[in-house]
Design a protein around this motif. Sequence first.
Motif, PDB file in Angstrom:
ATOM      1  N   LEU A 113       0.834  -1.193   0.000  1.00 35.05           N
ATOM      2  CA  LEU A 113       0.000   0.000   0.000  1.00 35.05           C
ATOM      3  C   LEU A 113       0.869   1.243   0.000  1.00 35.05           C
ATOM      4  N   ASP A 173      -3.061   5.284   0.726  1.00 31.52           N
ATOM      5  CA  ASP A 173      -4.001   4.148   0.738  1.00 31.52           C
ATOM      6  C   ASP A 173      -4.257   3.689   2.177  1.00 31.52           C
ATOM      7  N   LEU A 174      -3.151   3.540   2.930  1.00 33.60           N
ATOM      8  CA  LEU A 174      -3.273   3.024   4.301  1.00 33.60           C
ATOM      9  C   LEU A 174      -4.119   3.977   5.153  1.00 33.60           C
ATOM     10  N   PHE A 181      -7.803   3.775   4.694  1.00 33.47           N
ATOM     11  CA  PHE A 181      -8.533   2.685   5.355  1.00 33.47           C
ATOM     12  C   PHE A 181      -9.191   3.164   6.651  1.00 33.47           C
TER      13      PHE A 181
END
Lengths: 250, 313
Positions: free
Chosen positions: A90, A94-95, A98
């Motif tokens: 990732l 992106d992380l 989440f």
Amino acid sequence: MIRCQNLTFSAGGKRILDAVTADAPPGRITALVGPNGAGKSTLLGLMGRLKEPERGQVMLGAEDAAGIPRPIFARRLTALRQATRITPRLTVCDLVGFGRYPHNPGHLTKEDQRIVEACMTDMALDDLADRQIDTLSGGQQQRALIAMVLAQETEILLLDEPLNNLDLSHARRVMNNLSARSRAGRTIVTVLHDLTIAARFADHVVALKDGRVHAEGSPDEVFTPEVLRELYGAEVEVHRINGKPVILPI
Amino acid sequence: MRVNVLLIAGAWYVAAALLFLTLGARGDWGFILAFRGQKLLALTVVAAAVAVSTMVFQTITANRILTPAIMGFDALYVLIQTMLVFTLGGAGAFALKGMPMFALETALMIGAAGILFGIMLRRSEDLNRMVLTGIVLGILLRSLSGLLSRLIDPSEYAYVMASSYAQFTNVEGDLLWAATGITITVLALVMLHARRLDVIALGRDNAMILGLEHRREAQRLMVLVTLLVAVSTALVGPIVFFGLLVSAIAYQVAGTWRHATLLPLSALIGAGMLVVCQTLFERVLDLQSNVLVVVEAVGGLVFILLLIRRART
């Protein structure tokens, strides 16, 4: 307010926590301190419902946490775990994205994007947004994980050693950010090993030893040479700077 | 990026399928297309089932060198074949082939996996223990097959041997349609879990922190994995390393961690690869041997390479 009532937990035949009762006052930072193996991470795991207690319960206000459906729970409470290893390749962005999953399981909305960007800025990650997590240093990864937790925007934040791998500047940044969030009404519970940082930023301290609450109260009440000697089996000096305890090992 | 990779993989599959259907075809096109089309469907269904089940299994177990085959499905299938020949004889076992046998094999494999996953996932969420139990179970089943095969008439043992390797010849039409229906349904259900699989890939604790009931999700996905593996094994026989080969390639070329892309991509890559290999085998090399023997050997090599690479990093 998050309240642990009589929490008991065993693993591999060993009692890790023994009838722990402790409070984390609302809108305050509570520091969990104690020697290695005292049960701090386990207590945090039970508070975050990542483990099930043998006995006892965790209350969020007047509600039993165990009765709250997990998706709703995730909008009210988040947790940073120790030594989290992220396997997918990732990017930082992106992380952190989440963190918005509990609020919006589909694609990120504009509002989600704004929150994600703000949390990356809070953790000084703007320049690293497109970097793959596995190419980052330990401290940078830790900041990305903290940013994901912040992006969840919950009323309660549990953090297990958030300052792991962080240099002085970033440790200060994280603690100042948590302070600002607690002043804005968030309840924060964090495991800290640096007692001077705990004394500087925490409003409430819970000291664990051998799976039991050894002391609980304000930093002034808990961080005394006598209590710390019993807690760690080590001699310390406690000085005061700007009215806050500063703990020095002898 | 995501669309491009899927489009390329789709084009790869279509090209492979057209090549398979038309290369070297002479005579009645109606017959050829029906005959080859049935085989193409079998190759596609099995490849998609194996590829997707492997990828989902790897995400749940957070381990990219595992395949669901490691849980002993192949061993159970071989044991069923051995027991049938042992009790009914080769001719009796052959007479049973068809829908009842397909249903029995599928049910037995789902039942065995259900017991294993059910017990392990109910008592704890220790997926490593579940995988190890599956491996040990596989060894036990293989030992039982070995014992029975020593008691079988050597001439009848040839039937067991023939059934012990996956093959795409002699796939019956009824079974193929049933397997296709089940596989498409299960693949659609897996795709509905794509976003949740992204979250599960972050690890158990993070998935729970983000609001997933991890144990329930893992159980549900394991049921889907079991269905895919059981149906494909009952249809053509056991396949062990092919899924590993396909998932390793899919991760390399995908350029994304999103399962919404990874799952269809692995299915298309796997189906294209199997169809191309079968075309090469049948039409170019003019070999009558089983293509999966070669694909599995390459998959086994990839497995060893992945192990070595992991040991180095």
